[in-house]
Motif scaffolding. Structure first.
Motif, short mmCIF file in Angstrom:
data_model
loop_
_atom_site.label_atom_id
_atom_site.label_comp_id
_atom_site.label_asym_id
_atom_site.label_seq_id
_atom_site.Cartn_x
_atom_site.Cartn_y
_atom_site.Cartn_z
N LEU A 45 44.59 29.33 4.05
CA LEU A 45 44.54 28.01 3.41
C LEU A 45 43.16 27.79 2.77
O LEU A 45 43.06 27.20 1.70
N GLU A 46 42.12 28.28 3.43
CA GLU A 46 40.76 28.18 2.86
C GLU A 46 40.70 28.93 1.53
O GLU A 46 40.10 28.47 0.57
N ASP A 61 52.83 23.71 -2.33
CA ASP A 61 53.04 24.21 -0.95
C ASP A 61 54.06 25.35 -0.91
O ASP A 61 53.88 26.33 -0.19
N SER B 83 37.57 22.19 10.28
CA SER B 83 37.71 23.62 10.03
C SER B 83 36.63 24.16 9.12
O SER B 83 36.40 25.36 9.07
N SER B 84 35.96 23.30 8.37
CA SER B 84 34.86 23.79 7.54
C SER B 84 33.89 22.66 7.21
O SER B 84 34.28 21.49 7.19
N TYR B 86 31.07 22.23 4.16
CA TYR B 86 30.41 22.81 2.98
C TYR B 86 29.37 21.84 2.46
O TYR B 86 29.54 20.62 2.55
N GLN B 108 41.28 16.98 -1.77
CA GLN B 108 42.18 18.11 -1.94
C GLN B 108 43.04 18.26 -0.69
O GLN B 108 42.59 18.03 0.43
N ARG B 109 44.30 18.64 -0.92
CA ARG B 109 45.17 18.97 0.22
C ARG B 109 45.91 20.25 -0.10
O ARG B 109 46.46 20.40 -1.19
N VAL B 110 45.86 21.20 0.81
CA VAL B 110 46.66 22.41 0.69
C VAL B 110 47.45 22.50 1.99
O VAL B 110 46.89 22.78 3.04
N LYS B 111 48.74 22.25 1.92
CA LYS B 111 49.56 22.14 3.13
C LYS B 111 48.89 21.20 4.12
O LYS B 111 48.60 20.07 3.78
N LEU B 113 45.86 21.55 5.36
CA LEU B 113 44.40 21.56 5.24
C LEU B 113 43.99 20.43 4.30
O LEU B 113 44.43 20.36 3.16
N ARG B 115 40.74 18.42 2.55
CA ARG B 115 39.31 18.52 2.28
C ARG B 115 38.79 17.16 1.85
O ARG B 115 39.42 16.46 1.05
N ILE B 135 42.10 20.70 9.60
CA ILE B 135 43.48 21.13 9.76
C ILE B 135 44.16 20.05 10.60
O ILE B 135 43.69 19.70 11.68
N LYS B 145 49.06 26.57 19.43
CA LYS B 145 47.98 27.07 18.57
C LYS B 145 46.78 27.49 19.40
O LYS B 145 46.11 28.46 19.09
#
Lengths: 84, 148
Positions: A45-46, A61, B83-84, B86, B108-111, B113, B115, B135, B145
């Motif tokens: 995902l990163e 997605d 999770s990060s 920056y 930003q959204r990726v699934k 994740l 940001r 996350i 998990k």
């Protein structure tokens, strides 16, 4: 941006996030990163998030599931940027 | 907007690690603004540093993260995991008596994740900024998990 630039940029994103040398990826552009290189879903995902911001594209997605190798990612970026 | 009791209903953080006093503005799924009052009556100032109390930068990041966690309010029973981090910048020391005004915004959204762009100000001067990644996991998924 031409194909070489696109590929080079993707290589730098992937190697930076996975913290590996490019030799780890080179020659293995078609291997499944999750199975063979043990990339976990968080790092995947990163990578996707960085690809989105650095190429200024949006990846849906549903598309993410298919991006299992370096070449699949490259193919997707090329298509989005309309590069042959 | 949300007082401390409402914050405790939304976030699972508790003393001595509840680093957000009030939420001033909240836009669902988008952004929030909150505040943390900095007081000498905090244990860590004994060591950071004797005779020169400065709020540790990592705790400013944590305040940002806790405000970001407020954005999960309408997502059901979930927890956000940092999770990060920056581009973290600490521009001015934050000391007892200061009031940190924190702003977070999802960019930003990726699934699952997310940001977030975050910044903190004291007296309308920027003191810190960072981009944070989270996350978001359903509480029921978390046990699995953790054992991965």
């Amino acid at each position: 941006m031409n194909l070489v630039d696109v590929k080079e940029k993707l290589m730098s994103i992937v190697t930076e996030i996975l913290e590996v040398d490019r030799s780890v990826i080179e020659g293995k552009e078609d291997v499944n990163l999750f199975k063979e290189l043990d990339v976990d879903s968080l790092l995947a995902l990163e990578i996707i998030a960085n690809v989105e911001t650095k190429y200024n594209i949006k990846i849906e997605d549903e598309e993410i599931e298919t991006l299992v190798s370096f070449n699949k990612m490259l193919e997707m970026v090329k298509n989005k940027l309309n590069i042959k | 907007m949300f007082d401390i009791n409402e914050i405790k209903n939304i976030n699972k953080h508790r003393y001595p690690f509840l680093l957000l006093d009030r939420v001033l503005e909240y836009e669902e799924g988008k952004r929030a603004k909150g505040l943390k009052n900095v007081t000498i009556n905090e244990a860590f100032f004994n060591g950071h540093f004797p005779e020169q109390p400065i709020l540790p930068g990592v705790l400013i990041i944590e305040s940002m993260a806790q405000l970001a966690s407020i954005l999960t309010k309408d997502m059901g029973n979930v927890l956000g995991f940092l999770s990060s981090i920056y581009n973290a910048r600490f521009l001015k020391p934050v000391v007892p008596g200061d009031q940190l005004i924190i702003e977070v915004e999802i960019y930003q959204r990726v699934k699952n994740l997310y940001r977030i762009k975050a910044k903190a100000e004291v007296s309308e001067k920027k003191v810190a900024a960072a981009n944070l990644g989270f996350i978001i996991l359903n509480v029921n998924e978390i046990k699995g998990k953790m054992n991965e």
